[in-house]
Design an enzyme around this catalytic site. Structure first.
Site, short mmCIF file in Angstrom:
data_model
loop_
_atom_site.label_atom_id
_atom_site.label_comp_id
_atom_site.label_asym_id
_atom_site.label_seq_id
_atom_site.Cartn_x
_atom_site.Cartn_y
_atom_site.Cartn_z
N HIS A 1 -24.78 30.27 1.87
CA HIS A 1 -24.12 28.97 1.71
C HIS A 1 -24.58 27.98 2.79
O HIS A 1 -24.61 26.77 2.54
CB HIS A 1 -22.60 29.11 1.77
CG HIS A 1 -21.96 29.57 0.48
ND1 HIS A 1 -22.18 28.95 -0.73
CD2 HIS A 1 -21.10 30.59 0.23
CE1 HIS A 1 -21.47 29.57 -1.68
NE2 HIS A 1 -20.81 30.57 -1.13
N GLU B 1 -22.43 34.59 2.67
CA GLU B 1 -21.95 33.44 3.45
C GLU B 1 -23.11 32.68 4.10
O GLU B 1 -23.12 31.44 4.08
CB GLU B 1 -20.96 33.89 4.52
CG GLU B 1 -19.72 34.60 3.99
CD GLU B 1 -19.14 33.98 2.75
OE1 GLU B 1 -19.13 32.73 2.65
OE2 GLU B 1 -18.71 34.72 1.85
N CYS C 1 -17.89 33.78 -6.61
CA CYS C 1 -17.88 32.78 -5.53
C CYS C 1 -16.70 31.85 -5.74
O CYS C 1 -16.40 31.46 -6.87
CB CYS C 1 -19.19 32.00 -5.56
SG CYS C 1 -19.34 30.76 -4.27
C1 FHF Z 1 -15.38 36.27 -2.50
N1 FHF Z 1 -13.87 37.58 -3.82
O1 FHF Z 1 -14.70 36.56 -1.56
C2 FHF Z 1 -15.13 36.86 -3.87
C3 FHF Z 1 -15.12 35.85 -5.01
C4 FHF Z 1 -19.78 39.19 -1.84
O2 FHF Z 1 -18.66 32.27 -0.01
O3 FHF Z 1 -14.76 39.54 -3.13
O4 FHF Z 1 -17.47 32.41 -2.38
F1 FHF Z 1 -10.12 39.46 -2.12
C5 FHF Z 1 -17.61 32.94 -0.15
C6 FHF Z 1 -11.15 42.87 -1.56
C7 FHF Z 1 -12.38 42.84 -2.16
C8 FHF Z 1 -10.37 41.72 -1.55
C9 FHF Z 1 -12.85 41.67 -2.76
C10 FHF Z 1 -19.15 38.00 -1.21
C11 FHF Z 1 -18.13 37.32 -2.08
C12 FHF Z 1 -17.59 36.07 -1.41
C13 FHF Z 1 -16.04 34.11 -1.52
N2 FHF Z 1 -12.48 39.33 -3.29
C14 FHF Z 1 -13.78 38.86 -3.40
C15 FHF Z 1 -10.85 40.57 -2.14
C16 FHF Z 1 -12.08 40.52 -2.74
C17 FHF Z 1 -16.55 35.35 -2.29
N3 FHF Z 1 -17.06 33.12 -1.35
C18 FHF Z 1 -15.00 36.58 -6.36
C19 FHF Z 1 -13.98 34.83 -4.89
ZN ZN Z 2 -19.51 31.88 -2.13
#
Ligand code: FHF
Ligand code: ZN
Length: 187
Positions: free
Chosen positions: A161, A158, A114
């Site tokens: 949150h 999401e 996250c």
């Molecule tokens: C992310 N990053 O996006 C994670 C975190 C399962 O509330 O997954 O906290 F950048 C929202 C391809 C694949 C390209 C994966 C939901 C995770 C949501 C953000 N990155 C990725 C990418 C990723 C959280 N978040 C590790 C930062």
């Molecule tokens: Zn998150």
């Protein structure tokens, strides 16, 4: 422009609050916020911009992570297929609501992270494998879609949150890698 400095971290009470629905028709301020949230996801997935701006790559962002307690999320899931570069899901969603879900559960084999959590938390985060979702889109139009697998997991992270729920709330404290029979592990 949204950067990591705008993202609040665990311990901030806004991450534990239930966010308020936005009004429809959408206010200009909420449309602009959604656009900026999507721009953050684009920048965070662009290796050059992410490096320049010091962004962690993200596939989703919820307004409460910006200390804005409103029911707004952005999701941008890249395809990962060079033949088919269209994102598999890309949307700003206002007042998203899970109308129904599968009996089957699923989790990511790699666990979850996250943007608001600056540590690794190991373990399976068990969620619904399929969801039927309603939301108001950036044009103010009501949408109803079905999602499964990875896209469904991201949207549930999401929406959590918006309800003050963190991904690690779903991890079994005694045995982080314990799984009930039949849970789909998405690799
Ligand atoms: C992310 N990053 O996006 C994670 C975190 C399962 O509330 O997954 O906290 F950048 C929202 C391809 C694949 C390209 C994966 C939901 C995770 C949501 C953000 N990155 C990725 C990418 C990723 C959280 N978040 C590790 C930062
Ligand atoms: Zn998150």
């Amino acid at each position: 422009m949204i950067t990591m400095d705008n993202i609040i971290r665990e311990g901030n009470p806004t991450l534990r609050a239930v966010a308020k629905e936005v009004t429809v028709p959408l206010a200009d301020e909420d449309i602009t916020l959604g656009t900026e949230m999507m721009e953050f996801l684009h920048n965070s997935q662009d290796p050059v911009k992410a490096e320049e701006l010091g962004l962690r790559g993200g596939v989703g962002l919820a307004a409460p992570q910006l200390d804005i307690s409103k029911r707004i999320i952005a999701v941008h899931v890249p395809s990962g297929d060079l033949e088919n570069p269209e994102p598999t899901l890309s949307a700003v969603m206002y007042n998203p609501k899970i109308l129904s879900h599968s009996v089957q559960d699923a989790c990511l084999g790699e666990g979850e992270g996250c943007l608001s959590v600056d540590r690794e938390v190991p373990g399976y985060v068990v969620r619904h494998n399929k969801i039927t979702l309603s939301y108001v889109d950036a044009a103010g139009v009501k949408q109803k879609i079905r999602l499964k697998n990875y896209e469904a997991i991201v949207v549930q992270h999401e929406i959590d949150h918006l309800n003050g729920v963190m991904f690690y709330d779903h991890i079994n404290a005694e045995n982080p890698y314990a799984l009930q029979d039949g849970v789909l592990v998405i690799e």
